[in-house]
Write a protein that holds these residues in place. Sequence first.
Motif, PDB file in Angstrom:
ATOM      1  N   ALA A  30      35.706  23.376  41.152  1.00 16.59           N
ATOM      2  CA  ALA A  30      37.072  23.587  40.685  1.00 16.59           C
ATOM      3  C   ALA A  30      37.398  25.069  40.824  1.00 16.59           C
ATOM      4  CB  ALA A  30      37.248  23.137  39.234  1.00 16.59           C
ATOM      5  N   ILE A  31      38.652  25.344  41.093  1.00 17.17           N
ATOM      6  CA  ILE A  31      39.100  26.729  41.280  1.00 17.17           C
ATOM      7  C   ILE A  31      40.181  27.038  40.253  1.00 17.17           C
ATOM      8  CG2 ILE A  31      40.219  28.354  42.871  1.00 17.17           C
ATOM      9  CD1 ILE A  31      39.071  26.665  45.176  1.00 17.17           C
ATOM     10  N   LEU A  32      40.084  28.207  39.646  1.00 19.41           N
ATOM     11  CA  LEU A  32      41.110  28.667  38.712  1.00 19.41           C
ATOM     12  C   LEU A  32      41.704  29.963  39.236  1.00 19.41           C
ATOM     13  CD1 LEU A  32      42.683  28.571  36.063  1.00 19.41           C
ATOM     14  CD2 LEU A  32      40.775  29.753  34.973  1.00 19.41           C
ATOM     15  N   VAL A  33      42.989  29.936  39.549  1.00 19.33           N
ATOM     16  CA  VAL A  33      43.693  31.112  40.074  1.00 19.33           C
ATOM     17  C   VAL A  33      44.588  31.666  38.973  1.00 19.33           C
ATOM     18  CG1 VAL A  33      45.368  31.947  41.762  1.00 19.33           C
ATOM     19  CG2 VAL A  33      43.682  30.222  42.423  1.00 19.33           C
ATOM     20  N   ILE A  34      44.484  32.958  38.729  1.00 21.01           N
ATOM     21  CA  ILE A  34      45.385  33.606  37.783  1.00 21.01           C
ATOM     22  C   ILE A  34      46.091  34.744  38.509  1.00 21.01           C
ATOM     23  CG2 ILE A  34      43.498  35.006  36.857  1.00 21.01           C
ATOM     24  CD1 ILE A  34      45.107  35.021  34.204  1.00 21.01           C
ATOM     25  N   SER A  35      47.411  34.696  38.491  1.00 23.09           N
ATOM     26  CA  SER A  35      48.210  35.651  39.251  1.00 23.09           C
ATOM     27  C   SER A  35      49.574  35.770  38.587  1.00 23.09           C
ATOM     28  CB  SER A  35      48.345  35.188  40.704  1.00 23.09           C
ATOM     29  OG  SER A  35      49.196  36.037  41.436  1.00 23.09           O
ATOM     30  N   ASP A  36      50.338  36.738  39.024  1.00 23.43           N
ATOM     31  CA  ASP A  36      51.688  36.899  38.477  1.00 23.43           C
ATOM     32  C   ASP A  36      52.766  36.644  39.527  1.00 23.43           C
ATOM     33  OD1 ASP A  36      51.484  39.083  40.115  1.00 23.43           O
ATOM     34  OD2 ASP A  36      51.666  40.583  38.536  1.00 23.43           O
ATOM     35  N   ALA A  64      28.165  21.901  37.907  1.00 25.36           N
ATOM     36  CA  ALA A  64      29.476  22.099  38.527  1.00 25.36           C
ATOM     37  C   ALA A  64      29.597  23.573  38.898  1.00 25.36           C
ATOM     38  CB  ALA A  64      30.612  21.684  37.604  1.00 25.36           C
ATOM     39  N   THR A  65      30.536  23.846  39.792  1.00 25.41           N
ATOM     40  CA  THR A  65      30.821  25.227  40.193  1.00 25.41           C
ATOM     41  C   THR A  65      32.287  25.512  39.936  1.00 25.41           C
ATOM     42  OG1 THR A  65      29.148  25.092  41.956  1.00 25.41           O
ATOM     43  CG2 THR A  65      30.732  26.897  42.081  1.00 25.41           C
ATOM     44  N   VAL A  66      32.548  26.593  39.256  1.00 28.81           N
ATOM     45  CA  VAL A  66      33.921  27.018  38.977  1.00 28.81           C
ATOM     46  C   VAL A  66      34.109  28.411  39.578  1.00 28.81           C
ATOM     47  CG1 VAL A  66      35.639  27.542  37.221  1.00 28.81           C
ATOM     48  CG2 VAL A  66      34.018  25.675  36.854  1.00 28.81           C
ATOM     49  N   ILE A  67      35.137  28.549  40.401  1.00 22.35           N
ATOM     50  CA  ILE A  67      35.436  29.850  41.016  1.00 22.35           C
ATOM     51  C   ILE A  67      36.694  30.414  40.360  1.00 22.35           C
ATOM     52  CG2 ILE A  67      35.851  31.108  43.140  1.00 22.35           C
ATOM     53  CD1 ILE A  67      33.161  29.694  43.082  1.00 22.35           C
ATOM     54  N   LEU A  68      36.565  31.595  39.778  1.00 22.41           N
ATOM     55  CA  LEU A  68      37.715  32.313  39.227  1.00 22.41           C
ATOM     56  C   LEU A  68      38.302  33.189  40.329  1.00 22.41           C
ATOM     57  CD1 LEU A  68      36.200  33.557  35.847  1.00 22.41           C
ATOM     58  CD2 LEU A  68      37.612  31.540  36.201  1.00 22.41           C
ATOM     59  N   ALA A  69      39.578  33.037  40.588  1.00 25.87           N
ATOM     60  CA  ALA A  69      40.266  33.888  41.568  1.00 25.87           C
ATOM     61  C   ALA A  69      41.339  34.671  40.823  1.00 25.87           C
ATOM     62  CB  ALA A  69      40.885  33.048  42.678  1.00 25.87           C
ATOM     63  N   ILE A  70      41.134  35.969  40.674  1.00 25.15           N
ATOM     64  CA  ILE A  70      42.014  36.797  39.845  1.00 25.15           C
ATOM     65  C   ILE A  70      42.773  37.790  40.721  1.00 25.15           C
ATOM     66  CG2 ILE A  70      42.091  38.484  37.968  1.00 25.15           C
ATOM     67  CD1 ILE A  70      39.800  37.125  36.656  1.00 25.15           C
ATOM     68  N   ASP A  71      44.065  37.782  40.542  1.00 24.77           N
ATOM     69  CA  ASP A  71      44.973  38.684  41.253  1.00 24.77           C
ATOM     70  C   ASP A  71      44.735  40.113  40.774  1.00 24.77           C
ATOM     71  OD1 ASP A  71      47.076  40.003  42.418  1.00 24.77           O
ATOM     72  OD2 ASP A  71      48.626  38.624  41.710  1.00 24.77           O
ATOM     73  N   THR A  72      44.480  41.024  41.719  1.00 20.24           N
ATOM     74  CA  THR A  72      44.291  42.443  41.368  1.00 20.24           C
ATOM     75  C   THR A  72      45.352  43.313  42.035  1.00 20.24           C
ATOM     76  OG1 THR A  72      42.727  42.761  43.191  1.00 20.24           O
ATOM     77  CG2 THR A  72      41.807  42.134  41.055  1.00 20.24           C
ATOM     78  N   SER A  73      46.513  42.736  42.325  1.00 19.69           N
ATOM     79  CA  SER A  73      47.588  43.511  42.948  1.00 19.69           C
ATOM     80  C   SER A  73      48.147  44.528  41.950  1.00 19.69           C
ATOM     81  CB  SER A  73      48.703  42.580  43.431  1.00 19.69           C
ATOM     82  OG  SER A  73      49.249  41.852  42.353  1.00 19.69           O
ATOM     83  N   LEU A  74      48.922  45.484  42.467  1.00 19.80           N
ATOM     84  CA  LEU A  74      49.465  46.544  41.608  1.00 19.80           C
ATOM     85  C   LEU A  74      50.318  45.996  40.480  1.00 19.80           C
ATOM     86  CD1 LEU A  74      50.472  49.240  44.268  1.00 19.80           C
ATOM     87  CD2 LEU A  74      48.504  49.263  42.725  1.00 19.80           C
ATOM     88  N   SER A  75      51.011  44.881  40.720  1.00 21.63           N
ATOM     89  CA  SER A  75      51.884  44.321  39.691  1.00 21.63           C
ATOM     90  C   SER A  75      51.100  43.831  38.484  1.00 21.63           C
ATOM     91  CB  SER A  75      52.718  43.172  40.258  1.00 21.63           C
ATOM     92  OG  SER A  75      51.882  42.157  40.778  1.00 21.63           O
ATOM     93  N   MET A  76      49.789  43.591  38.647  1.00 23.85           N
ATOM     94  CA  MET A  76      48.971  43.155  37.515  1.00 23.85           C
ATOM     95  C   MET A  76      48.735  44.284  36.522  1.00 23.85           C
ATOM     96  SD  MET A  76      48.237  39.915  37.673  1.00 23.85           S
ATOM     97  CE  MET A  76      46.708  39.647  36.766  1.00 23.85           C
ATOM     98  N   GLY A  77      49.182  45.498  36.872  1.00 24.55           N
ATOM     99  CA  GLY A  77      49.098  46.612  35.931  1.00 24.55           C
ATOM    100  C   GLY A  77      50.243  46.648  34.944  1.00 24.55           C
ATOM    101  N   ALA A  78      51.230  45.755  35.068  1.00 29.93           N
ATOM    102  CA  ALA A  78      52.362  45.717  34.135  1.00 29.93           C
ATOM    103  C   ALA A  78      51.858  45.405  32.736  1.00 29.93           C
ATOM    104  CB  ALA A  78      53.379  44.675  34.577  1.00 29.93           C
ATOM    105  N   ASN A  79      52.489  46.044  31.746  1.00 30.55           N
ATOM    106  CA  ASN A  79      52.035  45.874  30.368  1.00 30.55           C
ATOM    107  C   ASN A  79      52.943  44.957  29.550  1.00 30.55           C
ATOM    108  OD1 ASN A  79      54.264  47.478  30.048  1.00 30.55           O
ATOM    109  ND2 ASN A  79      53.167  49.235  29.161  1.00 30.55           N
TER     110      ASN A  79
END
Length: 320
Positions: free
Chosen positions: A190-196, A86-101
């Motif tokens: 399958a695709i996994l998207v992680i974003s805010d 199987a193939t899994v693609i991770l798509a991760i948000d790298t926008s400035l808002s992802m710097g929030a703590n």
Amino acid sequence: MSFQWPLALIGLLAVPVLAALYIAHERRRTEFAARFTSPGLLPNLVDSAPGRRRHLPLVLLLAALTAMLVGVARPHAMMSVQREEATVILAIDTSLSMGANDVRPSRLIAARNAATAFVAKMPKKFRVGLVGFSGRAYVALPPTDDRALLRTALASLRPGEGTALGDAVALAVQLGRRQRGRDGTIPPVAILVISDGAQMNGQTGPGDAALHASSLHIPVYTIVLGTADGVIEVPLADGFHAQLRVPANPETLRTLARLTGGQFFAAPDDSRLRQIYEKLGSRLGHRSESREITDLFAGGSAGFLLAGGMLSALWFRRVP
């Protein structure tokens, strides 16, 4: 449960018929005995009345007959089996808002750290690719089974302006469809998207990207990371900084998962994110498959017949 030959189940009608005939026979036997003797004298003629255990051989016989008939119908059941490829693609948000703590130490670092737990739950033969997206979507790592390369690619992700969510999904679909298995076919993707948050820019809208993924039977799993209290510092002129609120926005991600047949998750903290990654890693590593389970019923019928025969032999041995 399904059956390859369901018409064979009609034979199960014989089971209650045989049970009814046996009950009728037992009643006639009792009535026949009552014709030749008085019920009050029976204790003087026999040591003890037949117990309920005499019915056990017939019960086992009927159970064996039931199991045999179900086995003849060739039953199939859905079972969870491990995927080979199987193939899994991770798509991760790298926008400035992802710097929030609000997710410690930051949303982006938490996403990178938890991805290791996600990949650890998948079979080693799975290819995993990585797409980063801020103002544009880019390939951080083509699909590979080299987990060391994946860790290096995750560590290289850096924040940027914008959120091209639709472009990231479209790019992930392209990457997944380029892969080929050992037999030359395209393995499941399958695709996994992680974003805010939601889409801010990009050439492809999330809705269009979702419809394209759905048409190719590619589920998109989404995780919204962060809380309503997220804040980042934005540099201003003369060395000053301003605080900018960046609350998590789950609606677009929820819709994206629904349209593609995936699943939406909320991860307000790092521990919850790790749990989601581990759960998804195990889920994507297995698939449901219809398998024949005739052997189980064949073994059961043989066991019931053997037990019934042994009990019958023991019972008749006791009868003078």
